[in-house]
Scaffold this motif. Structure first.
Motif, PDB file in Angstrom:
ATOM      1  N   ILE A  66      57.426 -19.244  15.177  1.00  0.00           N
ATOM      2  CA  ILE A  66      56.281 -20.114  14.881  1.00  0.00           C
ATOM      3  C   ILE A  66      54.974 -19.369  15.168  1.00  0.00           C
ATOM      4  CG2 ILE A  66      55.073 -22.234  15.532  1.00  0.00           C
ATOM      5  CD1 ILE A  66      57.913 -23.403  16.133  1.00  0.00           C
ATOM      6  N   GLU A  69      58.522 -31.336  17.903  1.00  0.00           N
ATOM      7  CA  GLU A  69      59.251 -31.631  16.667  1.00  0.00           C
ATOM      8  C   GLU A  69      59.574 -30.345  15.913  1.00  0.00           C
ATOM      9  OE1 GLU A  69      60.625 -34.517  16.071  1.00  0.00           O
ATOM     10  OE2 GLU A  69      59.646 -35.199  17.903  1.00  0.00           O
ATOM     11  N   GLN A  70      58.640 -29.391  15.934  1.00  0.00           N
ATOM     12  CA  GLN A  70      58.921 -28.109  15.276  1.00  0.00           C
ATOM     13  C   GLN A  70      60.072 -27.396  15.980  1.00  0.00           C
ATOM     14  OE1 GLN A  70      54.984 -26.394  15.495  1.00  0.00           O
ATOM     15  NE2 GLN A  70      54.656 -26.638  13.301  1.00  0.00           N
ATOM     16  N   LYS A  75      60.130 -31.638   0.023  1.00  0.00           N
ATOM     17  CA  LYS A  75      60.628 -31.512   1.404  1.00  0.00           C
ATOM     18  C   LYS A  75      62.092 -31.938   1.490  1.00  0.00           C
ATOM     19  CE  LYS A  75      56.343 -32.015   3.982  1.00  0.00           C
ATOM     20  NZ  LYS A  75      55.473 -32.906   4.750  1.00  0.00           N
ATOM     21  N   PHE A 114      63.314 -29.002  15.217  1.00  0.00           N
ATOM     22  CA  PHE A 114      63.728 -28.694  13.845  1.00  0.00           C
ATOM     23  C   PHE A 114      64.490 -27.367  13.811  1.00  0.00           C
ATOM     24  CE2 PHE A 114      62.716 -27.186   9.469  1.00  0.00           C
ATOM     25  CZ  PHE A 114      63.252 -28.241   8.758  1.00  0.00           C
ATOM     26  N   VAL A 163      52.325 -25.669  19.350  1.00  0.00           N
ATOM     27  CA  VAL A 163      53.688 -25.696  18.853  1.00  0.00           C
ATOM     28  C   VAL A 163      54.247 -27.045  19.263  1.00  0.00           C
ATOM     29  CG1 VAL A 163      55.942 -24.624  18.981  1.00  0.00           C
ATOM     30  CG2 VAL A 163      53.893 -23.226  19.162  1.00  0.00           C
ATOM     31  N   THR A 164      54.627 -27.839  18.299  1.00  0.00           N
ATOM     32  CA  THR A 164      55.055 -29.193  18.665  1.00  0.00           C
ATOM     33  C   THR A 164      56.534 -29.221  19.014  1.00  0.00           C
ATOM     34  OG1 THR A 164      55.667 -29.827  16.416  1.00  0.00           O
ATOM     35  CG2 THR A 164      53.375 -30.200  17.078  1.00  0.00           C
ATOM     36  N   VAL A 202      59.323 -31.289   9.401  1.00  0.00           N
ATOM     37  CA  VAL A 202      58.022 -30.794   9.872  1.00  0.00           C
ATOM     38  C   VAL A 202      57.561 -29.582   9.056  1.00  0.00           C
ATOM     39  CG1 VAL A 202      58.225 -31.572  12.250  1.00  0.00           C
ATOM     40  CG2 VAL A 202      59.121 -29.335  11.624  1.00  0.00           C
ATOM     41  N   GLU A 203      56.271 -29.361   9.083  1.00  0.00           N
ATOM     42  CA  GLU A 203      55.706 -28.181   8.424  1.00  0.00           C
ATOM     43  C   GLU A 203      55.580 -27.058   9.446  1.00  0.00           C
ATOM     44  OE1 GLU A 203      52.083 -29.199   6.484  1.00  0.00           O
ATOM     45  OE2 GLU A 203      53.021 -30.776   5.297  1.00  0.00           O
ATOM     46  N   ILE A 204      55.890 -25.850   9.020  1.00  0.00           N
ATOM     47  CA  ILE A 204      55.750 -24.713   9.925  1.00  0.00           C
ATOM     48  C   ILE A 204      54.896 -23.649   9.252  1.00  0.00           C
ATOM     49  CG2 ILE A 204      56.988 -23.053  11.366  1.00  0.00           C
ATOM     50  CD1 ILE A 204      59.402 -25.046  11.038  1.00  0.00           C
ATOM     51  N   ASN A 263      58.022 -26.022   4.349  1.00  0.00           N
ATOM     52  CA  ASN A 263      57.530 -27.386   4.091  1.00  0.00           C
ATOM     53  C   ASN A 263      56.025 -27.520   3.961  1.00  0.00           C
ATOM     54  OD1 ASN A 263      60.106 -28.480   4.065  1.00  0.00           O
ATOM     55  ND2 ASN A 263      60.132 -28.774   6.278  1.00  0.00           N
ATOM     56  N   GLN A 264      55.288 -26.441   4.118  1.00  0.00           N
ATOM     57  CA  GLN A 264      53.835 -26.586   4.092  1.00  0.00           C
ATOM     58  C   GLN A 264      53.332 -26.820   2.679  1.00  0.00           C
ATOM     59  OE1 GLN A 264      51.263 -23.434   5.447  1.00  0.00           O
ATOM     60  NE2 GLN A 264      50.037 -24.886   6.600  1.00  0.00           N
TER      61      GLN A 264
END
Lengths: 251, 480, 373
Positions: B447, B428-429, A151, B432, B425-426, A88-90, A143-144
Motif C-alpha cells: 500500500i 479495511e484495506q 468493482k 482486504f 492505511v485503513t 476498497v480502493e488501493i 478498484n480505484q
C-alpha cells in the motif's frame, strides 16, 4: 466442509449473530437472505476473520479445522474467499500485481514456486474473458475509479484466479445493472464445480434466478429462521420478510 | 491499527552500519583559515580555488545557523568536526584494480561493485569515500562520447575554465550557512560536463560513503549540460553506525542550457541514528539547486529520502529560460526519531515556464516530517504554471506531518494549483489483503509503495526496484 | 498616547496595561515573516485619537440579546475575555486593540445583533461574545468611513452553542484590523463570513480552538483588492478534541497593485482523531501588478484524520468567456457574470439579508470599477 454451530458474534458491544447454525457441504450453493440488519454481512465478516468482530460463543469447523483459531490470511489460503460488498480502493497498487501477489501467497503456502509476471499474464488473460473485462483493467490501480459494476467484476476475477473451496458472495448483485448482473452471475456459474461451495448473500431473489441455489436460508435477528429450497426465495419475494420476523420473535 | 503491527513494520535495523578498517589520513579537528588553506594545498589547487574558499570561509564567519526549519537538535560544535579525511594512498593509481582491496570490498558490500570485472553494466560510478573520490568507472568510454565525468578535484586541474565559469554560479557561497561552509571546505565530489548535442550514453552515478567517525562530508557536485545535451545522474549514500552525529553538508549545482535535460535522482539512506534513543545519525544539511538557463531546458529532481537523523534540503529549480521546465518528485520517509524538513523551491522567471511538484511524506514511529515548498511566479513569468500535489501518510499516532507551502504570485497571467491531502492505511484495506491471503506486513509495504508510485516511476529502472525494497525494509516491523 | 478613560484597576485596564507594555517592548516590531508589511509603526500611532468619550459603536438587536459596555458593569471583563495577553504576543491586531481601548463590549443572550462602527477618530474596540449552551447568536459587524479601526473579538461557545458572525468592511482608512479569538466547546458551531472591500491595509486574524468534541468551524472570506490595497487573512484553527470539523474558504479578486495574503494553519492534536478539515484559497488575479501569497499549512499529529488543503491562482477562464459569448453575451458582461459567480460563493455565506445586500453592492461597484479601468 463448513459447520457453524450456535454462533454468537458481536461488534462494539452489539450482538449481531445470535445462535446461528449452518452446514455447507462440498459443491453446494447456499443462498442466505434476510432483511437489512439481520446479520448477513456480519456472517461473511466473521467467517473471514474481520478484526472488528468478536465471537462470544459457538464454533466454526472448516475442513476439519477450527476456523476461529485461524488468521484472516490463513483462512484465505485455506480456500475461503469473500467477494466484498464494498471492495476498497488501493491507490497506486497495480491491479494485476495485486492479484498475482495473492495468487503467489497461496502457492507459497503450498510450497509451490511463485509464478512470474510473464506466466501470470497468460493465466489472467484467460480469466479476464470470464468476466468480460478488458486488459486495461489490469493496469489500473486496485478498484480505484472503478464503477460499482467493475468493482464487482474485479472481485469475481480474483475468485476465478484464486480458485477457492468456499466462496462467499456478499451482495454481489447490489448496485449492478441487468447486464452486469448477467455477466457476474454467468461467471459464477462457470466457476461452479462439484467440490466448490458457495454462500450467496443477497437481498433479492432476482440473483437466484441466475445463480440457482441448492438451499435457501432466511436470516432474521442473527439466526437462520427458516431453510428450504428455491421456492422459499420466491415466497419471500411475494410476502416480504415480515411474516418471518414475526415468527422469529414469537419463538 | 494495533501498536504492535506498527512497531513490527517500522522496527528494522540499518544494514549498512558497518565500519571499514581502512587507514586514513586526516586533518586535526576544527576549522580555521589555516585548515582551509591546508585543504586547498592538499589538493594542489590553483590560486582561484583558494580564493573561492577563503572568500566563502570569511563570509561563513559572519553567518549564523538557520533556525527556521521545523527540526530540533543540539548546537553543532563546528570546531569538533574533521574537515578532511581520506583513505591513505601511496601512489597514483593506474587502474581501478589497484585500489585498496578493502575499499573495493566496502563498496561491494554496499552493492556497488567497482572493479573492472564486476562493475555495473550500464552505470558509470564515481565512488566517494569520506572526503575523496576513490574510483570512477567507465571514464574512458564516456570521454570518447565527449562526456566529462570525473572527481571535481581533478576537474579543477584539467578543466579549470569550466570550473571557474560554473562553480558557485547556481549556489553562491553567500546563499546560506551550510553552502558557505561547503564552499570553504569541500574536498571532492563529482563533475559532469555534457557538451552540445550530446546524449550521455549511460547513467552516471556517485556513491557517497562516510566512514571515519567525527568527520564531516562536504562534497560538491557540479553538472553542466550544454545546448541539447541530456544526462541522467544518480546519487546514493550510506554511513556506518556511530553514536555521535555526523554532518553532511553538500552542495549540488546543475546548469541546463537551451533544450538540455538533467535528471537528478537521489536514494538517500544515511544512518538515521539509534531507533530507540535517537542517538547518532547523519545531519543531512544539503543545498541542491538547478538553473535552467536556456530556452526549453529541463531539470528534474527525484529524491527518495529514507535515512539521516535530520534532513534539511530543498532541491530547487530556477527557471530563467523561456518555456523551461522544473520538476520535483519526492518520497520522504521518517521513522523512529528521525526529523525531516524537506521540499523544493520553484522560482519562475522566464515566460511560459512550467513546474510540477509531487511530494509524498510518510511518518512513522515518533518521527516528524515536514514538507516546505516555495512556488514563486515573478513579474516576468508570463503564462507560467505550477502544479503541486503534496500528500502525507501517518502510521501510528506518535508521529507528525506538517505541510508548509509558500505560494507567491506576482504575475497576473501565471497560474498555480496546489493540492494536499492526508491519508492513512485503513483497516479495511489491510483486511482486504488478508482476505486474499496476503500478510499484513506485505500488505502495508504494498500500500505504501502504491502511495509513492507517482514518484517511483520517475526513477531510472534499476533504482526504482531498489527504492521499493528500501522502503519495505525501512518500514519492516513497523505496523501491527 | 490615549489616556484610558477606564479605571486602571479594572481588569480591562490591567489587560490594556499589559498590552501597552508589549507595544513598548517592541512586540509589534518583530521582523516576523508573518507580518510582511514591515512598517510596524502603522500599528502604534493612536496619536490622532481624540479624547471623545463617545463610544463609536452603535448596536441594534433582538430583545433577547444583551449588549453592555465593560465600563458600566462590575469588574469581570478579564474573566470574560478569557485569553491571556501574553498568548497574543506577536499578534499586533489584538495587542493594539487591547492596549488602546477605552471601553469594551460584552454581548450575551441569543438572537441577532447588528454592530456598526462609525467614528471620526481611530477606534480600538474589544468585544466579548458569550454564547450559552444551546443558544444561537448572530452578530453582524459593519465598518464604513475612513478612520482606522481595530477590533478584537473573543467568542466563547458553550456546548451545542452556535455563533454566526458576518463582517463587511468597506472602510477606506489606511489600516483596519479585526482579530477573532474563538473557543469552542463540544458540538458547538462557529461560522464567520467576511467581505472585504478595503482600500488600505486590512488584516483579519482568526484563531479558533476546538476544545470540545465534534465542534464545527466554518470560515469564509472574500477579498476585493484594488489599487494599492493590502489584505491579509491569517487563520489558525486548532483541533484539540476528537471528531472536529473545519471548513475554510478564502477568495481574493485582485486588481491594480493590490496584494493579498492568506496564511492558514490547521493543527490537529494527537487526540483529535477523526478530524475532518479542509482549507481552500482561491485567487483570481486580474492585473499584472497584483500579488497573491498563499500559505495553506497543515500540522498533523493524529493518524486517523481527513485533512485537505488547496490553493489556486488563476485568471478568468477563456473557455468560459467563449462559452458565454456563443450564447450571445458580450465579453464584458461575460466577465462580470463569471467574476460575480466567483464572489458569490463567499457572499452567499453571509446569513443576514441586509448584509448580503451591502456585500453585493460592494462587489458590484468593485467589478464596475474594474471594467471601467
Amino acid at each position: 466442509m463448513l459447520q457453524i454451530n450456535n454462533l454468537i458474534a458481536q461488534i462494539e458491544d452489539q450482538t449481531i449473530i445470535n445462535g446461528l447454525s449452518l452446514t455447507i457441504n462440498p459443491g453446494e450453493v447456499h443462498a442466505i437472505m434476510g432483511p437489512n440488519g439481520s446479520g448477513k454481512s456480519t456472517l461473511s465478516k466473521v467467517l473471514t476473520g474481520h478484526p472488528h468482530y468478536t465471537v462470544n460463543g459457538g464454533s466454526i469447523q472448516y475442513d476439519g479445522q477450527d476456523l476461529l483459531e485461524m488468521d484472516p490470511e490463513e483462512r484465505a489460503i485455506a480456500g475461503i474467499f469473500l467477494a466484498f460488498q464494498y471492495p476498497v480502493e488501493i491507490p497506486g497498487v497495480n491491479n494485476e500485481s495485486f492479484i498475482r501477489m495473492a495468487y503467489n501467497a497461496k502457492r507459497k503456502a503450498r510450497g509451490e514456486s511463485e509464478v512470474d509476471a510473464f506466466d501470470f499474464a497468460q493465466l489472467i488473460s484467460e480469466k479476464l474473458k470470464l468476466v468480460e473485462m478488458d486488459e486495461e483493467f489490469l493496469s489500473r490501480s486496485v478498484n480505484q475509479g472503478f464503477s460499482g459494476g467493475e468493482k464487482k467484476r474485479n472481485e469475481i476475477l480474483q475468485m476465478a484466479v484464486l480458485e477457492p473451496k468456499l466462496a462467499i458472495l456478499d451482495e454481489i448483485d447490489s448496485g449492478l445493472d441487468i447486464d452486469a448482473l448477467r455477466i457476474v452471475a454467468e461467471a459464477v456459474n462457470k466457476l461452479r464445480t462439484p467440490d466448490r461451495s458457495f454462500a450467496v448473500i443477497t437481498h433479492y431473489q432476482r440473483l437466484l434466478t441466475y445463480i440457482v441455489p441448492d438451499v435457501v436460508h432466511i436470516m432474521v435477528e442473527g439466526r437462520i429462521v427458516r431453510s428450504g429450497g428455491r421456492e422459499l426465495a420466491l415466497e419471500v419475494e411475494e410476502r416480504g420478510y415480515d411474516w418471518l420476523t414475526v415468527a422469529a420473535s414469537a419463538e | 491499527m494495533s501498536q504492535k503491527l506498527i512497531e513490527d513494520i517500522t522496527g528494522r535495523e540499518y544494514q549498512y552500519g558497518f565500519t571499514s578498517d581502512i587507514e586514513s589520513e586526516a586533518f586535526p579537528r576544527g576549522l580555521s583559515e589555516d585548515i582551509v588553506r591546508m585543504i586547498s594545498a592538499k589538493k594542489n589547487e590553483p590560486e582561484f580555488m583558494l580564493e573561492f574558499r577563503l572568500k566563502a570561509y570569511r563570509h561563513w564567519l559572519t553567518l549564523t545557523q538557520p533556525v527556521w526549519p521545523n527540526v530540533t537538535y543540539p548546537d553543532i560544535n563546528f570546531q569538533n568536526i574533521q574537515y578532511y579525511s581520506a583513505p591513505k594512498q601511496v601512489k597514483k593509481l593506474n587502474s581501478l584494480d589497484e585500489v585498496d582491496p578493502e575499499l573495493l570490498r566496502t563498496f561491494e558490500k554496499l552493492g556497488i561493485p567497482l572493479s573492472e570485472q564486476k562493475k555495473l553494466a550500464n552505470v558509470a560510478v564515481d565512488a566517494i569515500f569520506d572526503s575523496v573520490s576513490v574510483a570512477t568507472t567507465f571514464k574512458k568510454k564516456l570521454f570518447a562520447a565527449g562526456v566529462i565525468f570525473c572527481p571535481i578535484s581533478e576537474a579543477v586541474h584539467e578543466f579549470p575554465e569550466l570550473v571557474k565559469k560554473y562553480l558557485g554560479s547556481v549556489v553562491p557561497h553567500t546563499d546560506n550557512y551550510y553552502a558557505a561552509l561547503n564552499a570553504a571546505v569541500f574536498s571532492d565530489g563529482s563533475f559532469v560536463f555534457v557538451p552540445k548535442d550530446t546524449i550521455c550514453p549511460m547513467e552516471l552515478s556517485t556513491y557517497f560513503r562516510i566512514n571515519t567517525e567525527g568527520s564531516g562530508q562536504f562534497e560538491r557536485t557540479l553538472i553542466v549540460c550544454e545546448d541539447n545535451a541530456h544526462v541522467s545522474y544518480l546519487e546514493g549514500c550510506t554511513a556506518p553506525q556511530f553514536d555521535t552525529n555526523q554532518l553532511h553538508a553538500a552542495v549540488v549545482e546543475l546548469v541546463a542550457h537551451e533544450n538540455a535535460v538533467i535528471k537528478y535522482s537521489t536514494v538517500q539512506n544515511w544512518y538515521a541514528g539509534d531507533p530507540k534513543t535517537g542517538k547518532g545519525g547523519i545531519y543531512n544539511f544539503v543545498t541542491k539547486r538547478g538553473k535552467c538557463v536556456g530556452r526549453k531546458a529541463k531539470i528534474s529532481w527525484t529524491q527518495i529520502e529514507t535515512g539521516s537523523a535530520i534532513t534539511w534540503k530543498y532541491p530547487s529549480c530556477i527557471l530563467i529560460g523561456d518555456d523551461s521546465v522544473g520538476e520535483f518528485y519526492s518520497v520522504a520517509l521518517t521513522n523512529h526519531r528521525q526529523q525531516a524538513d524537506t521540499g523544493t523551491k520553484m522560482v519562475h522567471i522566464g515566460k511560459g515556464t512550467r513546474s510540477t511538484i509531487i511530494s509524498k511524506g510518510i511518518s512513522a514511529g515518533k518521527s516528524n516530517n515536514t514538507y516546505r515548498g516555495l512556488v514563486q511566479m515573478n513579474k516576468s513569468a508570463h503564462g507560467a504554471h505550477n502544479f503541486t500535489q503534496c500528500d502525507s501518510m501517518l502510521i501510528g499516532d506518535r508521529c507528525s506531518a506538517t505541510t508548509l507551502p509558500y505560494i507567491d504570485v506576482r504575475n497576473g497571467t501565471a497560474s498555480v494549483g496546489h493540492e494536499a491531502s492526508t491519508l492513512k492505511v485503513t483497516e479495511e484495506q489491510l483486511f482486504f489483503f488478508q482476505q486474499r491471503g496476503i500478510r499484513t506486513e506485505d500488505a502495508m509495504a504494498t500500500i505504501i509503495n502504491g502511495f509513492c508510485q507517482d514518484v517511483f516511476k520517475e526513477l531510472p529502472t534499476e533504482f526504482a526496484v531498489e527504492a521499493t525494497q528500501l522502503l519495505g525494509l525501512k518500514l519492516e516491523n513497523s505496523v501491527g | 498616547m490615549t489616556v484610558m478613560t477606564m479605571n486602571s484597576t479594572s481588569t480591562l485596564g490591567k489587560i490594556a496595561e499589559l498590552a501597552r507594555a508589549q507595544v513598548e517592548t517592541g512586540a509589534l516590531a518583530q521582523p516576523s515573516e508573518e507580518w510582511r508589511y514591515t512598517d510596524s509603526s502603522i500599528w502604534v500611532n493612536p496619536s490622532e485619537s481624540s479624547e471623545s468619550s463617545e463610544f463609536p459603536v452603535q448596536w441594534t438587536g433582538t430583545e433577547s440579546i444583551t449588549v453592555r459596555r465593560a465600563s458600566e458593569i462590575s469588574d469581570d471583563f478579564g474573566d470574560q475575555f478569557g485569553w491571556n495577553v501574553t498568548e497574543l504576543a506577536g499578534n499586533p491586531g489584538a495587542v493594539t486593540t487591547l492596549a488602546f481601548a477605552n471601553d469594551a463590549l460584552i454581548v450575551t443572550g441569543h438572537g441577532r445583533v447588528y454592530l456598526a462602527v462609525a467614528a471620526t477618530a481611530p477606534t480600538h474596540i474589544p468585544v466579548v461574545i458569550r454564547v450559552a449552551e444551546g443558544d444561537r447568536l448572530e452578530v453582524s459587524l459593519v465598518s464604513t468611513g475612513a478612520v482606522a479601526g481595530h477590533t478584537c473579538i473573543s467568542v466563547h461557545l458553550a456546548a451545542n452553542a452556535e455563533c454566526v458572525i458576518n463582517e463587511v468592511q468597506t472602510n477606506s482608512a489606511p489600516l483596519v484590523s479585526s482579530t477573532y479569538l474563538v473557543v469552542q466547546a463540544s458540538k458547538s458551531h462557529f461560522q464567520w463570513a467576511g467581505v472585504d472591500g478595503l482600500t488600505g491595509v486590512g488584516i483579519r486574524t482568526i484563531r479558533v480552538r476546538q476544545i470540545g468534541d465534534e465542534a464545527k468551524t466554518v470560515l469564509t472570506a472574500l477579498n476585493l483588492g484594488a489599487k494599492k490595497s493590502e489584505n491579509y487573512i491569517h487563520t489558525h484553527v486548532e483541533h484539540l478534541a476528537p471528531g472536529g470539523e473545519s471548513r475554510q474558504l478564502v477568495k481574493s479578486v485582485l486588481t491594480g497593485q493590490s496584494v493579498s495574503e492568506f496564511k492558514g494553519l490547521v493543527y490537529v492534536a494527537p487526540r483529535a482523531q477523526k478530524t475532518d478539515s479542509s482549507q481552500s484559497n482561491q485567487n483570481m488575479i486580474l492585473s499584472e501588478q497584483a500579488r497573491a501569497l498563499s500559505r495553506p499549512q497543515l500540522s498533523i499529529f493524529a493518524d486517523d484524520v481527513k485533512c485537505a488543503h488547496g490553493a489556486t491562482m488563476s485568471q478568468l477562464d477563456a473557455d468560459q468567456i467563449y462559452y458565454l459569448q456563443t450564447r450571445g453575451v458580450n465579453p464584458a458582461d461575460a466577465k462580470a457574470v463569471l467574476m460575480t459567480g466567483f464572489a458569490d460563493e463567499a457572499v452567499d455565506q453571509l446569513s443576514m439579508d441586509s448584509l448580503t445586500a451591502i456585500a453585493r453592492e460592494t462587489v458590484r461597484q468593485f467589478f464596475e470599477s474594474i471594467s471601467e479601468s
